[in-house]
Scaffold this motif. Structure first.
Motif, short mmCIF file in Angstrom:
data_model
loop_
_atom_site.label_atom_id
_atom_site.label_comp_id
_atom_site.label_asym_id
_atom_site.label_seq_id
_atom_site.Cartn_x
_atom_site.Cartn_y
_atom_site.Cartn_z
N ASN A 269 16.83 -0.26 -0.89
CA ASN A 269 17.14 1.15 -0.64
C ASN A 269 16.16 2.04 -1.39
OD1 ASN A 269 19.80 0.89 0.83
ND2 ASN A 269 20.34 -0.15 -1.06
N GLY A 270 15.83 3.17 -0.77
CA GLY A 270 14.96 4.14 -1.43
C GLY A 270 13.51 3.73 -1.51
N ALA A 271 13.07 2.84 -0.62
CA ALA A 271 11.68 2.36 -0.67
C ALA A 271 10.68 3.50 -0.52
CB ALA A 271 11.45 1.31 0.41
N GLU A 272 11.07 4.57 0.20
CA GLU A 272 10.14 5.69 0.41
C GLU A 272 9.75 6.37 -0.91
OE1 GLU A 272 13.09 5.65 3.92
OE2 GLU A 272 13.12 5.29 1.76
N HIS A 273 10.61 6.25 -1.93
CA HIS A 273 10.34 6.87 -3.23
C HIS A 273 9.55 5.95 -4.16
CE1 HIS A 273 13.32 9.67 -1.82
NE2 HIS A 273 14.31 8.83 -1.96
N ALA A 274 9.28 4.73 -3.74
CA ALA A 274 8.80 3.70 -4.67
C ALA A 274 7.28 3.68 -4.82
CB ALA A 274 9.28 2.33 -4.22
N PHE A 275 6.87 3.26 -5.98
CA PHE A 275 5.50 2.86 -6.28
C PHE A 275 5.55 1.36 -6.62
CE2 PHE A 275 5.25 7.32 -6.85
CZ PHE A 275 3.92 7.73 -6.86
N ILE A 276 4.54 0.62 -6.20
CA ILE A 276 4.37 -0.75 -6.67
C ILE A 276 3.44 -0.70 -7.86
CG2 ILE A 276 3.62 -3.09 -6.09
CD1 ILE A 276 6.06 -2.20 -4.51
N GLU A 277 3.91 -1.20 -9.00
CA GLU A 277 3.11 -1.12 -10.22
C GLU A 277 2.98 -2.51 -10.85
OE1 GLU A 277 3.37 3.37 -11.56
OE2 GLU A 277 4.66 2.06 -12.76
#
Length: 745
Positions: A269-277
């Motif tokens: 959920n909320g992948a649109e807000h995510a950064f991969i770090e």
């Protein structure tokens, strides 16, 4: 004269105010931080358990962990190996770095400088006992109170169906003078020892990338990329936005932690807000890790004195629950193929991906026309240039179809009213008369139906260059967090800057997308066409601050999934291009499948993770072979995942096209390349049929450098990207070539 100018100014201000008020900028009342009367830290407790596992909270460090009944730690908010005692060169125990004990990391905005600062849950909350614990269904909720900056973040840890989930509801975050920007969830749960010989990190960059741990004498490698690309409704910092299109299209990451164990972390959920770090090689912590960071606030770049650019953050937070699910992989599944298999199941359950597939060897992108600049008596004007009429498209398809045993896909790009230029929404839901009009499309659709060809009419359903077709450029376009309509520019890829030669365009209001896609099928359905291409909808992610649910790209995945499902429910197929996972899963063909990573310096090697996920479920095609820098290498990459070949074609070339913003007109004239296409089809076609419709069951990179793909129908493909002949399993694979074999495992 001054009076007239003043009145004009007043009218302009009033009109602008009316437009903004009619757009209805959404507002959120952020919860205010209150210091609790009493913190309630825990000395440790069993959260939940089943016949195999115990989910518990360890005392002191507030570490959440999953154990087997035998007591072995299988997952934890700190790296697994950190629970094993390590000794330094003097034989003394090595103390674990406090960062590794932090279950979350927050970034917050300094109120006076608008700069970002960082705080760690262990150092800034847990160590001083500033946290509370309460039981919830299947888990616990730990609220971390960052007293110094007056921010609290409630995090839920649950264990159900043998999956650990970590989530945050942003609506329950509280703050005061300092504003929360982001929360990184369990950043070291996918941590591995820098000196690990069996472990690696998986990052979904492009096709997929593996990062092998290392220990650096000084510093560390870091990585941070926005999932689904930069918010398109954000003013761009640089002349050329290198992040305009997404690097990370899949909401998944992972780590192989030992020879027989791995984690697949899915952003549910909320992948649109995510950064991969990720962080690799730091000697002070001793561990490398990959994680998801969720940005709950948007920002815009703004110029101040001396043209210096600063970030200005929104007052309001997005109101979403974000979550990451950690799947434990064991034995033969503890690798990136097992991660891909796990992620595929998630897409099948959540984005309607099905295994009914009909692969196509040949996938064409045919470009109809474009507006070119002409000059008359010193005045510039636009003139439509027909690069391919519908009748010419039929001739090209017919000639190439005769070379192919099976279905051909053909995507008609730029056949709308304005060609490939972004003008009226969806090309005016019409077919340019200079290209053959609706009658020409009917004829081509009839030909396609009779000749086993999937024909797609490509339309930009999110770009608005001018008002028309029921969409107003002034009132029906998306708003950024600072109430602006952010212009979308064309870019000159050679000068590496945006160009003023072509008029910029805007993005349509997010809430209108379902209406536009429905109107597209209604207006063109009577031509007999059976498919639509939705390139921009499938690859661009953006915000719209007219509604809270669209804050910071929110709900883009579900909205696009629903739009594609609606088109398919109406009886039409859907083609996508460079697609984000939510669009790819529900489509009928994926053009321009990513075949490499971004080649970041910290990446050790590429893997075809994207292809492993979708092969055998959605037909795949390469980026255009004729537009690539190395045609042969493109075909090798196609063979590695069993993808079809793609070509971009025009019938009529001209030097007038050289000033176009698009690269589609370079090396794409059909008569110049048709013999090369036929040769490629002949050379690759027979091998392609061996793995057509098959799924990938295994993939590895052998010690000698060969890439090996195993398909579920018993066919194995060896790909040799090196400049030397290589031997494997009694076979010689020539340099820069591939070999298909049956019965090899």
């Amino acid at each position: 004269m001054k009076k007239v100018k003043f009145i004009t100014l007043i009218i302009t201000v009033l009109v602008s105010s009316l437009i903004l008020s009619s757009c209805g900028i959404a507002k959120v009342d952020n919860a205010v931080y209150k210091t609790p009367k009493e913190f309630s830290p825990s000395d440790g407790l069993t959260i939940t358990e089943n016949e195999e596992y115990i989910f518990e909270l360890a005392g002191g460090d507030a570490t959440v962990m999953l154990k087997s009944k035998s007591g072995k730690i299988l997952w934890a908010t700190s790296p697994l190996e950190s629970f094993e005692e390590k000794l330094d060169e003097y034989g003394d125990p090595v103390k674990l770095h406090s960062k590794l004990k932090s279950s979350i990391i927050i970034e917050y905005v300094e109120p006076t400088t608008s700069k970002i600062s960082i705080a760690y849950s262990y150092k800034n909350c847990v160590e001083s006992g500033n946290y509370s614990v309460k039981k919830i269904d299947n888990g616990i909720e730990i609220t971390y109170y960052f007293e110094e900056v007056k921010i609290s973040v409630p995090v839920q840890y649950t264990f159900k169906d043998n999956v650990v989930r970590v989530s945050v509801d942003s609506a329950r975050i509280t703050e005061d003078e300092f504003s929360l920007y982001s929360v990184a969830l369990v950043p070291y749960a996918c941590g591995i020892d820098n000196l690990s010989e069996n472990g690696y990190l998986f990052i979904p960059s492009g096709s997929g990338a593996i990062v092998e741990p290392c220990q650096l004498a000084e510093g560390f490698y870091s990585y941070s990329r926005e999932l689904y690309g930069n918010d398109a409704a954000r003013y761009r910092e640089r002349e050329l936005d290198t992040e305009k299109f997404p690097e990370n299209r899949l909401a998944v990451y992972g780590a192989k932690t030992s020879a027989d164990s791995a984690f697949c972390a899915i952003i549910e959920n909320g992948a649109e807000h995510a950064f991969i770090e990720a962080e690799v090689g730091a000697a002070n912590t001793g561990y490398s890790s990959v994680w998801a960071k969720f940005a709950f606030r948007a920002y815009q770049w703004s110029k101040i004195k001396n043209e210096q650019q600063v970030k200005l953050y929104s007052n309001d937070m997005s109101q979403d629950t974000v979550s990451v699910a950690f799947h434990l992989l064991r034995g033969e599944n503890a690798n990136y193929v097992g991660m891909a298999d796990t992620y595929r199941e998630f897409l099948k359950e959540n984005h309607s991906m099905k295994s009914s597939v009909k692969d196509s060897l040949l996938n064409l992108k045919i470009v109809g026309g474009v507006n070119i600049t002409e000059t008359f008596l010193g005045f510039k004007y636009d003139k439509f240039f027909a690069t391919t009429t519908l009748a010419e498209a039929e001739d090209m398809i017919s000639e190439l179809k005769a070379q192919v045993n099976g279905t051909v896909n053909a995507d008609l790009i730029g056949f709308g009213k304005s060609g490939i230029d972004v003008k009226t929404i969806a090309g005016g839901y019409s077919v340019n008369s200079k290209l053959g009009g609706k009658s020409g499309l009917k004829d081509l659709a009839s030909f396609a139906k009779e000749n086993d060809c999937n024909l797609f009419f490509n339309a930009d359903v999110i770009g608005v260059g001018k008002s028309g077709s029921g969409i107003s450029k002034s009132s029906d376009t998306a708003l950024s967090q600072d109430k602006r309509k952010i212009k979308q520019y064309y870019y000159n890829i050679y000068l590496r800057k945006k160009t003023s030669d072509f008029s910029p365009y805007l993005l349509v209001s997010r809430g209108l997308i379902p209406e536009i896609t429905e109107k597209l099928t209604d207006k063109l359905g009577d031509t007999g066409i059976k498919g639509f291409g939705l390139d921009t909808l499938s690859s661009v992610c953006y915000s719209d601050y007219s509604k809270v649910k669209y804050f910071n790209k929110g709900n883009m995945a579900s909205d696009v999934s629903k739009a594609i499902a609606s088109v398919k429910k109406s009886g039409y197929a859907v083609a996508v291009n460079e697609a984000n996972d939510y669009a790819a899963a529900g489509s009928d063909v994926i053009y321009d499948v990513p075949l490499t990573s971004s080649k970041n310096n910290m990446f050790s090697y590429d893997v075809p993770f994207y292809g492993i996920v979708f092969k055998g479920y959605v037909p795949l095609s390469t980026t255009s072979v004729n537009l690539s820098a190395d045609n042969n290498k493109m075909i090798l990459r196609a063979a590695e995942i069993g993808a079809g070949l793609s070509y971009t074609l025009i019938n009529n070339g001209s030097t007038k096209l050289f000033d176009s913003f698009s690269s589609a007109f370079y090396g794409s004239v059909y008569d110049d390349i048709k013999d090369d296409i036929k040769a490629d089809i002949k050379a690759y076609g027979e091998d392609f049929q061996m793995i057509s419709n098959a799924k990938i069951s295994g993939h590895s990179i052998l010690e000698n450098g060969l890439h090996k793909t195993v398909f579920d129908n018993g066919v194995t493909v060896y790909i040799n990207y090196t400049a030397s002949d290589l031997e494997q399993d009694g076979n010689i694979i020539k340099a820069e070539s591939y070999l298909f074999c049956k019965g090899v495992k």
